[in-house]
Design a protein around this motif. Structure first.
Motif, PDB file in Angstrom:
ATOM      1  N   ASP A 304      -9.633  69.086   9.213  1.00 28.60           N
ATOM      2  CA  ASP A 304      -9.677  70.064  10.211  1.00 28.60           C
ATOM      3  C   ASP A 304      -8.795  68.730  11.064  1.00 28.60           C
ATOM      4  O   ASP A 304      -9.400  68.370  12.183  1.00 28.60           O
ATOM      5  CB  ASP A 304     -11.359  69.754  10.626  1.00 28.60           C
ATOM      6  CG  ASP A 304     -11.769  71.386  10.377  1.00 28.60           C
ATOM      7  OD1 ASP A 304     -10.787  72.063   9.955  1.00 28.60           O
ATOM      8  OD2 ASP A 304     -12.731  71.332  10.400  1.00 28.60           O
ATOM      9  N   ASP A 305      -7.692  67.804  10.989  1.00 28.39           N
ATOM     10  CA  ASP A 305      -7.090  67.141  11.712  1.00 28.39           C
ATOM     11  C   ASP A 305      -6.751  68.287  12.506  1.00 28.39           C
ATOM     12  O   ASP A 305      -6.021  68.474  12.039  1.00 28.39           O
ATOM     13  CB  ASP A 305      -6.240  66.860  10.707  1.00 28.39           C
ATOM     14  CG  ASP A 305      -5.128  65.707  11.887  1.00 28.39           C
ATOM     15  OD1 ASP A 305      -4.723  65.856  12.037  1.00 28.39           O
ATOM     16  OD2 ASP A 305      -4.909  64.826  10.919  1.00 28.39           O
ATOM     17  N   PRO A 306      -6.910  67.839  14.073  1.00 30.13           N
ATOM     18  CA  PRO A 306      -6.124  68.353  15.404  1.00 30.13           C
ATOM     19  C   PRO A 306      -4.857  68.446  15.249  1.00 30.13           C
ATOM     20  O   PRO A 306      -4.032  69.625  15.619  1.00 30.13           O
ATOM     21  CB  PRO A 306      -6.949  68.123  16.156  1.00 30.13           C
ATOM     22  CG  PRO A 306      -7.191  66.568  15.607  1.00 30.13           C
ATOM     23  CD  PRO A 306      -7.812  66.615  14.709  1.00 30.13           C
ATOM     24  N   ASP A 307      -4.149  67.993  14.867  1.00 30.45           N
ATOM     25  CA  ASP A 307      -2.917  67.727  14.676  1.00 30.45           C
ATOM     26  C   ASP A 307      -2.038  68.793  13.749  1.00 30.45           C
ATOM     27  O   ASP A 307      -0.673  69.357  14.462  1.00 30.45           O
ATOM     28  CB  ASP A 307      -2.443  66.022  14.493  1.00 30.45           C
ATOM     29  CG  ASP A 307      -2.495  65.163  15.935  1.00 30.45           C
ATOM     30  OD1 ASP A 307      -2.692  66.041  16.872  1.00 30.45           O
ATOM     31  OD2 ASP A 307      -2.117  63.945  15.209  1.00 30.45           O
ATOM     32  N   VAL A 308      -2.345  68.672  12.645  1.00 31.92           N
ATOM     33  CA  VAL A 308      -1.883  69.817  11.541  1.00 31.92           C
ATOM     34  C   VAL A 308      -2.502  70.945  12.388  1.00 31.92           C
ATOM     35  O   VAL A 308      -1.657  71.854  12.106  1.00 31.92           O
ATOM     36  CB  VAL A 308      -2.526  69.018  10.156  1.00 31.92           C
ATOM     37  CG1 VAL A 308      -2.557  70.385   9.404  1.00 31.92           C
ATOM     38  CG2 VAL A 308      -1.942  67.885   9.830  1.00 31.92           C
ATOM     39  N   THR A 309      -3.987  70.966  12.410  1.00 29.28           N
ATOM     40  CA  THR A 309      -4.432  72.813  12.447  1.00 29.28           C
ATOM     41  C   THR A 309      -3.698  73.546  13.649  1.00 29.28           C
ATOM     42  O   THR A 309      -3.783  74.413  13.798  1.00 29.28           O
ATOM     43  CB  THR A 309      -5.668  73.119  12.681  1.00 29.28           C
ATOM     44  OG1 THR A 309      -5.812  71.953  13.633  1.00 29.28           O
ATOM     45  CG2 THR A 309      -6.314  72.550  11.511  1.00 29.28           C
ATOM     46  N   LYS A 310      -3.210  72.270  15.090  1.00 29.56           N
ATOM     47  CA  LYS A 310      -2.413  72.941  16.555  1.00 29.56           C
ATOM     48  C   LYS A 310      -1.018  73.477  15.520  1.00 29.56           C
ATOM     49  O   LYS A 310      -1.059  74.145  16.396  1.00 29.56           O
ATOM     50  CB  LYS A 310      -2.759  71.956  16.988  1.00 29.56           C
ATOM     51  CG  LYS A 310      -1.562  72.932  19.099  1.00 29.56           C
ATOM     52  CD  LYS A 310      -1.962  71.300  19.476  1.00 29.56           C
ATOM     53  CE  LYS A 310      -1.663  72.189  20.913  1.00 29.56           C
ATOM     54  NZ  LYS A 310       0.150  71.395  21.031  1.00 29.56           N
ATOM     55  N   VAL A 311      -0.409  73.096  15.107  1.00 30.26           N
ATOM     56  CA  VAL A 311       0.890  73.246  14.345  1.00 30.26           C
ATOM     57  C   VAL A 311       1.097  73.905  13.685  1.00 30.26           C
ATOM     58  O   VAL A 311       1.548  75.620  14.208  1.00 30.26           O
ATOM     59  CB  VAL A 311       1.387  72.169  13.865  1.00 30.26           C
ATOM     60  CG1 VAL A 311       2.924  72.438  12.690  1.00 30.26           C
ATOM     61  CG2 VAL A 311       1.464  71.165  14.717  1.00 30.26           C
ATOM     62  N   GLN A 313      -0.945  76.429  13.862  1.00 33.44           N
ATOM     63  CA  GLN A 313      -1.686  77.787  14.832  1.00 33.44           C
ATOM     64  C   GLN A 313      -0.599  78.142  15.115  1.00 33.44           C
ATOM     65  O   GLN A 313      -0.510  79.493  14.745  1.00 33.44           O
ATOM     66  CB  GLN A 313      -2.768  77.221  15.925  1.00 33.44           C
ATOM     67  CG  GLN A 313      -3.148  78.416  17.133  1.00 33.44           C
ATOM     68  CD  GLN A 313      -4.447  78.343  16.818  1.00 33.44           C
ATOM     69  OE1 GLN A 313      -5.678  78.047  16.226  1.00 33.44           O
ATOM     70  NE2 GLN A 313      -4.860  80.202  17.580  1.00 33.44           N
ATOM     71  N   GLU A 314       0.401  77.391  16.189  1.00 30.76           N
ATOM     72  CA  GLU A 314       1.655  77.188  15.990  1.00 30.76           C
ATOM     73  C   GLU A 314       2.078  78.623  15.351  1.00 30.76           C
ATOM     74  O   GLU A 314       3.504  80.109  15.664  1.00 30.76           O
ATOM     75  CB  GLU A 314       1.837  76.349  17.041  1.00 30.76           C
ATOM     76  CG  GLU A 314       1.729  76.120  18.529  1.00 30.76           C
ATOM     77  CD  GLU A 314       2.113  74.691  18.897  1.00 30.76           C
ATOM     78  OE1 GLU A 314       1.779  74.309  19.419  1.00 30.76           O
ATOM     79  OE2 GLU A 314       3.167  74.160  18.393  1.00 30.76           O
ATOM     80  N   GLY A 350      -4.810  84.026  10.705  1.00 28.79           N
ATOM     81  CA  GLY A 350      -5.693  84.379  12.120  1.00 28.79           C
ATOM     82  C   GLY A 350      -4.294  84.991  13.355  1.00 28.79           C
ATOM     83  O   GLY A 350      -4.396  86.002  13.605  1.00 28.79           O
ATOM     84  N   PRO A 351      -4.250  83.580  13.294  1.00 28.22           N
ATOM     85  CA  PRO A 351      -2.544  83.824  14.088  1.00 28.22           C
ATOM     86  C   PRO A 351      -1.601  84.482  13.882  1.00 28.22           C
ATOM     87  O   PRO A 351      -1.519  85.755  14.367  1.00 28.22           O
ATOM     88  CB  PRO A 351      -1.934  82.783  14.743  1.00 28.22           C
ATOM     89  CG  PRO A 351      -3.098  81.734  13.566  1.00 28.22           C
ATOM     90  CD  PRO A 351      -3.564  81.890  13.142  1.00 28.22           C
ATOM     91  N   ILE A 352      -0.868  84.977  13.166  1.00 29.92           N
ATOM     92  CA  ILE A 352      -0.778  86.039  12.568  1.00 29.92           C
ATOM     93  C   ILE A 352      -0.917  87.530  12.473  1.00 29.92           C
ATOM     94  O   ILE A 352      -0.438  87.773  12.857  1.00 29.92           O
ATOM     95  CB  ILE A 352      -0.294  86.019  10.714  1.00 29.92           C
ATOM     96  CG1 ILE A 352       0.554  84.324  10.320  1.00 29.92           C
ATOM     97  CG2 ILE A 352       0.472  87.336  10.330  1.00 29.92           C
ATOM     98  CD1 ILE A 352       1.044  85.251   9.060  1.00 29.92           C
ATOM     99  N   ASP A 353      -1.900  87.819  12.402  1.00 35.46           N
ATOM    100  CA  ASP A 353      -2.693  89.094  12.554  1.00 35.46           C
ATOM    101  C   ASP A 353      -3.255  89.418  14.157  1.00 35.46           C
ATOM    102  O   ASP A 353      -2.707  90.116  14.375  1.00 35.46           O
ATOM    103  CB  ASP A 353      -4.277  89.042  11.806  1.00 35.46           C
ATOM    104  CG  ASP A 353      -4.147  90.482  11.239  1.00 35.46           C
ATOM    105  OD1 ASP A 353      -4.324  90.834  10.555  1.00 35.46           O
ATOM    106  OD2 ASP A 353      -5.557  91.191  12.043  1.00 35.46           O
TER     107      ASP A 353
END
Lengths: 400, 400
Positions: A304-311, A313-314, A350-353
């Protein structure tokens, strides 16, 4: 005006041989009577077709008997002892070769590091030919005849087997098929070159968990983003063979510069190399070990490293934009995330859907399901094998 | 796993009947010997097939003789005296119905104003049924049997002939096929409903100047923007029949609001209604006479009115963006600008071509030619006729 094709009785036989082979591929072991019932052909025809397939060593009888009720029937299975197909994948991750016998049994699967990214195409072609030659030798040493060799490339492949452009490999106008045929000394088996996306789609269509899906798109992004399209039950090729080039659809006007020179292409914002560059920049020294960087990326995402999960997600949102275009234009029932997208699917799905549902004009995204490939990095090589086996199942039988 | 289809000798006959009909459609008048030479079928087979087609009144002999050298041969032509197909187009411009006999001769072509834009779908369905009934009566009074009635709709049409959504008509979930069959009293001929883009593509494929092109896209924008796609020689349909919905691809993030509720859709910036609203706003009172507004737009463009030519330049660029997506995804050899885009082609073609070349990843836009339809506003109705005649040419022959 094109002339409409005519048919003769040999076409009927080829069609029916293909039907028997396909039935056996899905249902073997089974009896001649079961084939007749399953294909709608009459029993005498099935007996004759099966005889032909046994003569060609594509089918064999087995002693095994079906359940224990009634008279035991001799059962039929596919015979993999005489023929095999070879598939070879060329990507920024390296070279992968696989061979399967005509019954679908795996004979070999090897991975080799690719020559350095800046190597001349001639060096790469030599490496491909060397690996293919080794696979051919291994297949022949097993007593099998080679049905075909198909090579998958992440780029535009013209109908004559030349690579028009493969940006991720730094290739332009490489006459790969002709060069390979020469390097292999005019081999007796067909040599084919195809786009990796197309081959990934064939792999899913033949071997995937949704095998047989009539409207399927396979999306891959390890080198350049490409899609293989099966629509109304058939792989699409288009005017010059370039169907599925979604990597350079603009998703961010004025966005980051792409390898193609344009800005904001899907590939530049959501290709695997672009993701790696954002999450773990490697400075000026290009690191050939994409695998290790991807592994590290997944480790950080799992933590759950936010630098990675944010990318991620985008990236998922941008991929969703691209997939929505495919869904609006092609109305697939299934989009399969292939290559490293499959590895990243837990964070991308998730974001794709969400984007897909927002941007599709058809209700419920036109019935489209997005799923992750189960083939891992071997999808292209497996699809390349499938391409030769598809010719077989279309009734183009080899002679012994 | 789907079961592979088998073939029998009646399939061979249907395929060969289709080949003879197609050959005659392109080459009549011609002799049996010419058909044999052109199709590759042997003469005895051609004689038998032609006999069958003469019995069904789809082909007839003519006294006409071929040139003056050698023995005069009896020539064959298509017989249009027994069968006809009816096509009906529903759009914001009104209703158009056309009927052609099976030899391709036009029997009727009528245009009717549509009920007001805010009329309930039921009222529109009643108007469609009334117009269809009149066309059927006229065809029957000419002594011909109706081969089929096909209705084209600018919207999503599901495989069961229901209109899921047609934003430009204000329709949602209209069971058009079922309602029409009921209104026509369970007619003996097939009733089909299809998307207008699909039908436009069929019209081009059968009757257009590039008839027979294997990879063709027909783009229309009179109501909503839609594309009909023929790829590898076959019309594409997709999982639920929604192929070619390009109208809601986003071309301007955060752009003008579209009828679908999203922003910056191709339809909202480059659809014909959007163009008219920008160039000749009509205030609060919706003007039903799109034709007159379009005529005025063309007049001003021809007079080089900069307010108009600037808008058309921008619209051309946006259309080029949309077409580039289609070219990257489908690699067509030909994109036909249909409906009112054909009228505006002199101003749109330049900017379309510029964007297309800049945005296509394949060199030279993958060999794609952009051209204007020659059918004017009748493309959908003609394509609807073609759909029934295509069934005929596929070997599904009517019985007398």
């Amino acid at each position: 005006m094109t002339t409409t094709q005519t048919a003769d009785h040999s076409d009927v036989r080829a069609t029916n041989l293909a039907a028997v082979l396909s039935y056996l591929r899905a249902n073997a072991p089974c009896s001649r009577a079961a084939i007749a019932a399953g294909t709608g052909l009459n029993k005498a025809t099935v007996t004759s077709l099966v005889g032909d397939l046994i003569d060609r060593r594509l089918v064999r009888e087995t002693q095994q008997t079906q359940n224990h009720v009634g008279r035991p029937a001799t059962l039929l299975v596919l015979d993999g002892s005489a023929f095999a197909a070879i598939g070879l994948d060329v990507s920024a991750r390296g070279l992968t070769v696989a061979a399967f016998d005509s019954a679908g049994g795996q004979l070999l699967r090897w991975h080799r590091a690719a020559p350095a990214a800046d190597a001349a195409p001639a060096k790469m072609v030599a490496a491909i030919a060397a690996l293919a030659r080794r696979a051919v030798t291994t297949v022949r040493n097993s007593g099998r005849q080679v049905l075909g060799l198909t090579v998958g490339i992440p780029g535009l492949v013209s109908t004559d087997g030349s690579v028009v452009v493969a940006a991720g490999l730094g290739w332009h106008d490489v006459r790969l098929k002709a060069d390979l045929i020469q390097a292999l000394g005019n081999p007796p088996y067909p040599v084919m070159v195809d786009n990796d996306g197309n081959l990934g789609a064939l792999a899913e269509h033949r071997y995937g968990p949704h095998a047989g899906a009539e409207d399927l798109i396979h999306l891959t992004g390890d080198t350049g983003i490409g899609a293989g399209v099966i629509c109304d039950g058939r792989p699409l090729r288009g005017h010059l063979g370039y169907v599925g080039e979604v990597g350079h659809i603009q998703v961010i006007p004025g966005g980051p510069v792409c390898g193609c020179g344009r800005r904001g292409c899907l590939e530049a914002v959501a290709g695997i190399p672009a993701i790696l560059d954002r999450v773990s920049p490697i400075g000026d020294e290009p690191d050939p070990d994409m695998e290790a960087r991807l592994h590290e990326l997944v480790r950080r995402a799992e933590a759950d490293d936010p630098d990675v999960t944010k990318v991620l997600q985008e990236v998922g949102s941008h991929l969703g934009q691209g997939i929505a275009v495919l869904v609006n234009v092609l109305n697939p029932g299934l989009v399969v995330l292939g290559g490293s997208y499959a590895t990243l699917a837990p964070w991308l799905a998730g974001p794709i859907d969400k984007e897909l549902r927002e941007r599709s004009i058809a209700p419920d995204a036109g019935g489209c399901l997005v799923t992750a490939s189960t083939f891992g990095p071997d999808a292209t090589a497996i699809g390349a094998v499938a391409r030769s086996l598809d010719r077989l199942d279309a009734g183009r039988l080899p002679t012994l």
